[in-house]
Design a protein around this motif. Sequence first.
Motif, PDB file in Angstrom:
ATOM      1  N   GLU A  52       4.141   6.678   1.884  1.00 43.10           N
ATOM      2  CA  GLU A  52       2.878   7.808   2.449  1.00 43.10           C
ATOM      3  C   GLU A  52       1.973   6.719   1.978  1.00 43.10           C
ATOM      4  O   GLU A  52       2.060   5.429   1.163  1.00 43.10           O
ATOM      5  CB  GLU A  52       1.873   8.727   1.603  1.00 43.10           C
ATOM      6  CG  GLU A  52       0.349   9.230   1.695  1.00 43.10           C
ATOM      7  CD  GLU A  52       0.349  10.125   1.216  1.00 43.10           C
ATOM      8  OE1 GLU A  52      -0.516  10.438   1.170  1.00 43.10           O
ATOM      9  OE2 GLU A  52       0.436  10.584   0.422  1.00 43.10           O
ATOM     10  N   ARG A  53       1.264   5.583   2.787  1.00 38.03           N
ATOM     11  CA  ARG A  53       0.418   4.384   2.829  1.00 38.03           C
ATOM     12  C   ARG A  53      -1.353   4.939   2.367  1.00 38.03           C
ATOM     13  O   ARG A  53      -1.283   6.254   2.789  1.00 38.03           O
ATOM     14  CB  ARG A  53       0.315   3.975   4.180  1.00 38.03           C
ATOM     15  CG  ARG A  53      -0.579   3.082   4.261  1.00 38.03           C
ATOM     16  CD  ARG A  53      -0.920   1.845   5.232  1.00 38.03           C
ATOM     17  NE  ARG A  53      -2.449   2.229   6.248  1.00 38.03           N
ATOM     18  CZ  ARG A  53      -2.089   3.338   7.237  1.00 38.03           C
ATOM     19  NH1 ARG A  53      -0.989   3.874   7.724  1.00 38.03           N
ATOM     20  NH2 ARG A  53      -3.239   3.952   7.482  1.00 38.03           N
ATOM     21  N   ARG A  54      -1.434   4.185   1.103  1.00 35.43           N
ATOM     22  CA  ARG A  54      -2.726   4.508   0.580  1.00 35.43           C
ATOM     23  C   ARG A  54      -3.555   4.187   0.680  1.00 35.43           C
ATOM     24  O   ARG A  54      -3.528   2.753   1.917  1.00 35.43           O
ATOM     25  CB  ARG A  54      -3.014   3.440  -1.204  1.00 35.43           C
ATOM     26  CG  ARG A  54      -1.559   3.985  -1.695  1.00 35.43           C
ATOM     27  CD  ARG A  54      -1.415   3.159  -3.338  1.00 35.43           C
ATOM     28  NE  ARG A  54      -0.924   3.718  -4.239  1.00 35.43           N
ATOM     29  CZ  ARG A  54       0.199   3.465  -4.351  1.00 35.43           C
ATOM     30  NH1 ARG A  54       0.904   2.740  -3.978  1.00 35.43           N
ATOM     31  NH2 ARG A  54       1.309   3.468  -5.516  1.00 35.43           N
ATOM     32  N   ARG A  55      -5.005   4.263   1.338  1.00 34.92           N
ATOM     33  CA  ARG A  55      -6.388   4.047   1.628  1.00 34.92           C
ATOM     34  C   ARG A  55      -5.819   3.829   3.011  1.00 34.92           C
ATOM     35  O   ARG A  55      -6.032   2.975   3.591  1.00 34.92           O
ATOM     36  CB  ARG A  55      -6.864   2.543   0.598  1.00 34.92           C
ATOM     37  CG  ARG A  55      -7.187   2.690  -0.329  1.00 34.92           C
ATOM     38  CD  ARG A  55      -7.505   0.933  -1.473  1.00 34.92           C
ATOM     39  NE  ARG A  55      -6.765   0.468  -1.039  1.00 34.92           N
ATOM     40  CZ  ARG A  55      -6.916  -1.116  -0.993  1.00 34.92           C
ATOM     41  NH1 ARG A  55      -7.818  -1.193   0.332  1.00 34.92           N
ATOM     42  NH2 ARG A  55      -6.493  -1.983  -1.220  1.00 34.92           N
TER      43      ARG A  55
ATOM     44  N   LYS B 113       1.788   9.103   6.341  1.00 33.10           N
ATOM     45  CA  LYS B 113       2.835   9.186   5.653  1.00 33.10           C
ATOM     46  C   LYS B 113       4.034  10.055   6.484  1.00 33.10           C
ATOM     47  O   LYS B 113       4.592  11.112   7.317  1.00 33.10           O
ATOM     48  CB  LYS B 113       2.452  11.157   5.171  1.00 33.10           C
ATOM     49  CG  LYS B 113       3.087  11.639   4.133  1.00 33.10           C
ATOM     50  CD  LYS B 113       2.724  12.476   3.401  1.00 33.10           C
ATOM     51  CE  LYS B 113       3.339  13.360   2.245  1.00 33.10           C
ATOM     52  NZ  LYS B 113       2.834  14.192   1.270  1.00 33.10           N
TER      53      LYS B 113
ATOM     54  N   LYS C   8       3.397   4.110  -1.752  1.00 30.49           N
ATOM     55  CA  LYS C   8       3.518   4.871  -2.515  1.00 30.49           C
ATOM     56  C   LYS C   8       5.539   5.684  -2.360  1.00 30.49           C
ATOM     57  O   LYS C   8       4.795   6.596  -1.127  1.00 30.49           O
ATOM     58  CB  LYS C   8       2.428   6.331  -2.742  1.00 30.49           C
ATOM     59  CG  LYS C   8       2.525   6.977  -3.981  1.00 30.49           C
ATOM     60  CD  LYS C   8       1.103   7.611  -4.207  1.00 30.49           C
ATOM     61  CE  LYS C   8       0.980   9.031  -3.460  1.00 30.49           C
ATOM     62  NZ  LYS C   8      -0.215   9.311  -3.540  1.00 30.49           N
TER      63      LYS C   8
ATOM     64  N   LEU D 146       0.449  -1.695  -0.205  1.00 32.22           N
ATOM     65  CA  LEU D 146       0.011   0.205   0.311  1.00 32.22           C
ATOM     66  C   LEU D 146       1.118   1.540  -0.013  1.00 32.22           C
ATOM     67  O   LEU D 146       0.369   2.084  -0.153  1.00 32.22           O
ATOM     68  CB  LEU D 146      -0.598  -0.218   1.266  1.00 32.22           C
ATOM     69  CG  LEU D 146      -2.171  -1.019   1.726  1.00 32.22           C
ATOM     70  CD1 LEU D 146      -2.543  -1.126   2.358  1.00 32.22           C
ATOM     71  CD2 LEU D 146      -3.002  -0.946   0.023  1.00 32.22           C
TER      72      LEU D 146
END
Length: 1497
Positions: A278-281, A418, A269, A267
Amino acid sequence: MASNGTARFHERTGTLVTLSNDNRTAQRSHPTQEFNNGVVLSATALRDDQVFEVKIDKKVNSWSGSIEIGVTLCDPDSLTFPISATGFRDGTWVMSGSSVLKDGHSMIEEYGSDLDQLSEGDIVGVMRSSAGELHFFVNGIDQGPAASGIPSDVFAVIDMYGKCAQVSIVDSTDNRDNAYTGNQQWAHNRVPNGPVEMANHLANEFLAQLSTQIVNDLTDNTDLLTMNDDNAISNELANNHLTDRGNEAEGLQSSERLCFHERCGSLIKLTNGRRTAERRRPLDEFNNGVVMTNRPLNDDEYFEIRLDRLVDKWSGSIEVGITTHNPSVIDLPQTMTNMRSGTIMMSGCGILTNGKGTRREYGQYNLDTLAEGDRIGLIRKADGSLHYFVNGVDQGMATNSCPRTVWGVVDLYGMAVKVTMLDRNDPNYNHMMNSQTGPEQQRFLPQVTDMVDENSTTDTSQTNRRRSGEIERLSFHTRCGTNAAVINNSRTAHRPNAIDDFNNGVVLTSRTLRPNELFEVRLDSMVEKWAGSIEIGLTLHSPESLEFPSTMTNVRSGTWMMTGNGVMYNGTTVMDDYGQNLDRLKVGDRVGVIRKETGTVHFFVNGVDMGAAANNVPEKVYGVVDLYGQAAQATIIDISDSLSTPDTDFSSLGDSEHLLFHPMHGTNSAITNSGRTAIRPNATGEFNDAIVMSNRPLKDNELFEVIIERMVDRWSGSIEAEITQGMFIAGVTTIKPEDLDFPNTMTDIEYDTWMLSGSAIMQDGSTIRNGYPLDLDQVSVGCRIGMMRCSDRTLHYYLNGIDQGVACSNIPPGVYAVVDLYGQCGQVSITNGSGVVPTDNNAINQSRLEQAVSNSPIGAEVSHRFSKCCGKSIQLSGSNCVATRSNTFDNGILFSSDPLKKDEIFEIKIDRLSKQWAGGLKIGLTCLAISDSTPISSVPASVFEMNSKPSWVVAGSHVMKSNQIIKENYAPSLERLEVGNKIGIRRSQDGAMHVYLNGENLGIAASNIPRNVFAVIDLFGMVESVSVVSSSVLANDSATTSPSVESETGQYIVKSPKKEEEAESGKSFVSEFHGNHGKNIRLSNGNLTIERVASYNQAVAVTNKPLIRNYLFKIRIDKLNSSWSSSLMIGYIGFSPEKFTFPVTALAIKKSCVLIHTDHVYACGAKVKEHFGPNLDRCQVGQTVGILVDEDSNLHLYVDGADQGIAARDVPMPCHGIVDLYGGCTKVTIVTNDDEKMDSSPLVDDKEKADLDEVVKEKVLRPLVEPWTGSRYCEYQNLCLRIKAQLSLPGDLNGNGYFDTGSNTCFCETCHKLRGDELYCRKGEPPMEYASQYGWYLFRLKQPSRANMSAVTEKWHVAYFGSKVESLRKILDTRDLHSTGEILSGGSVLLPHSPVFTEKSQPEGSSVDTIYLSPTLRYAGANEFSPKNKVHDPKTKKVHHVRVAFQVCVKPGSYKVGPQTIGANEPIDPQISNSEIEWSTKERGSVLLHSLLFKVE
């Protein structure tokens, strides 16, 4: 290690097991219908270091639970198989789920991977090592030791339980010599099964070889670069490392810039050149956020990341650490704490090694509580130790055994979304470091940069200064206390084990201080476990010669220390209330000391001079710091680094310097109009980052006033109202604008700042008062807002020129005005009204104030309410007076909206219960500062998670402080509360916490509770809804206090409107006796009269209404029976009498009852005070006896209208009066106001008004000392009595005794505190202040005439006369202070019974010596008047020193008041000025002896 060969299952199995494949496969029959009876054992006992492994072939989803594995001593040939492995006994160890059990009982709750989560194809194993340790394996990874002392000859046991339906034995050929072998090593060595597994095996081998080659290539390139350019590495740490390691090739490490590796969690980015992750969702997923560095970390390389974004949805947060796994080949886990080899992580406040907790409490910070902008870093040092840093502060060594090659790893888990990697070599490092830094960390910024600057070889300016011969910079000496250590180039001292030890932290400077050189340190780190804090001072002892004590105050020579708020010289306190209390300092605060060239020592707190502390201090003194108690680390700072110059005189700033806004301000603000106007240009796009400050500190009584010129409607209502509910914030701070890293809002400044936000007064970011008359959220365009620090150290706010009263006090000098253009406020300008206001017209419009006072609802009761800041599951209604928990059993914390006032009860009623939950309500007090604007995200799920500030909570029947039980079985269990029950909490004036259940005081639950605490309630378990039933009385502001008037006893009292209203209500209050009473009681006269009709007991009666404050409940004795002994009892009960069954005597009441019987006081049947007042057994018919509860909740006894003093304190309200007609007393009647008027009418006819006044005064006369002597077991009292017996003072010339032996009083610290005596009193006409006899013992002298003495003690002043021991006999014989044996000017010695004459009427040729008195024993007991005399205690054989003095009554007008004459340079008494401390008189007959005083040291 041996292989397990061809392992097989034993042919004897559980009833549902079928074996196949040469007994190497086991299957549970009917797996969808049966979940147990699937136990199998190995055919032979395990050999040491042999791993017995099975693979899960088949699972079903019909059941919960899964495979269980272990070892047993049971022989399968004779075993009766149980239905499951957990049913084994007689030496069986089994892993079930994530727990380990022995003989069916849990040993380890959380161990290794959860077996219930394994899938088909996963492999589990078990091994007994040659050392007798039991290890479990999951997919080849050792889960660590599970048990020790395992006997030999154990069989492997497998239970195909629940979901597990079939297993097969796997032959292990790997060599597990290391218990922490990695997954990659296991995968490399084991023989692959099948083509797919073979392909994966070959691919992993290829990637591993490729990554190793890349690392080797990078190392080779680095070697070449280093050999070609000796200056390629400029960092001193690297140079030192290269020097230490000599020519070893592995010392040359990669110089490639750190970034995140491209292989990362699913996850993640990566942006910003792979330096931001940064971690998505983040609102949907909480894990799969692992990122690692692109290369291994170099030795002593600082790896640091900044926390950029958080979400409030999840628990847990960022985790940071190191790992030996190469990111190119690692199978990244969902969270890094799942790694079972080669990994060390900091998670929360602990250290995890290979997923197991190795240190539960590490450092001073919990990573789960960090905020956006905080920084986390780590260093793997060359010696193999690992250190973590939080906001640049070293948290100490986490481990000392790091592997050589490690990668940095960050897990964006839970709330962490993030992060950005920081680089200290980046020119923009300081900007990046500060750009998101929260206010709490502003004080820590210098540490890392200081560490770099001081260790950097490029810093040649310091070297040049030293070479040029400048004086050496101050540093700590490396020789220090046993628990202290000096680090950071000898500029920082710390206690590495501050959690375990509280003392032995003394450090000295490496050289002596120069005259006028300030030695100042910054408090870097603290722990909350201990009491006390940093101490600082000077000493003549050098660090080489000093035998370091446990604490510096134990040194008895050449040492001056500031400790707490006092000053000690050679271990003895010489000043009690000197300055700011060092025990209340916080991280970032500064303390300093300076010896001026005159020899005077001054201490400083945050740059503010506390004043002269000592004189004539020699030269060549060393600075000393004692890291005691909470103080864990301190760093020396230069005066140029200080927030303010200590010697600055803020009062010297000229009037010509106009007040303007400072050019430094928040990023979203701008200064125009020549510094007189501040605006927020993008007011509709940004709502914060707009703090502005005054250009200079405010002078005393200087008004800083701004007018609101523009507001916007953008920030009101809608979703944004939660974060922009304010519109204007104003206050003061001691921080210079140049030193402030401007935060988002002013409330984020957490030190040295006082502000008004809305109507809440805040200090250092925490609310200290709600409901201030000025609400900044309600102001509009055109309003003028001002603030002023007055000369009495108070802060006042002004609205349109009108003073709104004192906001807070003890504001230090040199504060800057601060304005935050927050929310709707877009522009303000400084008005012409700003400037110094004359003290005689201090901008306080008295007429307006009086009008405001007359219109204010003083004394009006306002219902308590809950704070809007509450648990996530709480819904408030009914004006925040009703709270309901929904959906779950927790997250139900509630707080009172305001801190509790003195003796204020916060009470709630249980409205609804839900029996589906277990547990119950919890109630207590907390130091956690709460306001309606506090974010809900900061509220924990339960009171047991409130660890940031001290809290005291009653849970069940126990009392807990910070989750530690401090009192068991305190009260009935709160888990048994029913609907309608009431529960309350109160902090009494003596700092004790009381709990009330249905109005009954359950007693003291905890003591030493600080002020400004909030009530806290946890709606946990069954209790789902409560409502507030208590109320508070609006407090009087200092500006609205009515004028003081002189009392009839000569003391000043203050009449408040509240008290007058209570007095008026008391006049109309009429109480009767309750219908529920003892069985021998008969009521008559409208229930005003009670009579005992039989026997001598069972005649207890109580009032039908609760008593009200300041109302005298009085009864008249109507009938006595001389046939019985003993008599009346009177007092109160603190509970409702409605359904109470009265015992035979009131002394048998064991709950919340205080009684006065004879001359004793009883509490719950136990005697607590003797010799109190007159003996009630001697009262006659017609006499009156009464009780009164005053405004301070003290119980007074009255006999014939005369107050006999305080019988008990902390009287619970409401309470009922109680009377016991015991023994000789058979009938009493309540005296009403009408009865008193009838009784007093003849006096009006027969006496003049002056006579009446004298009668009243005589009735309310109180003695100069309380009749109660204190504890009869007081050792100090016994010591004084023994010493007095040695002085042979039993009789005078006539053989009569000198002393009234029944009125001796002990004023030692313990007895003084028990009685609650005041330290200062007023007496006489006109009243004059005098200090109490604190620390002395009083022997009351017999008086020749009681009538004359009564008039004297009422109208004359109180003073003290210091004497020599050898003069005592002559003074006592003559009762004349002139009879001390001194030679007069006429040459004769004074004889006893000298003729009485005044100074004006004395005969010619005679002379009268001047008598020197003082209103304080601090002066009269000085060596000049009362020298010490050595005495021997006959009991203990110890040597003591005794001082003697007399307490005297002095005729007003007969003496002169003058200054001290003993050469004191410091205040002698904190309350009485040195200019008025000495009284002198020559007039005979103007001084009357009252008591003899002893002080034993």
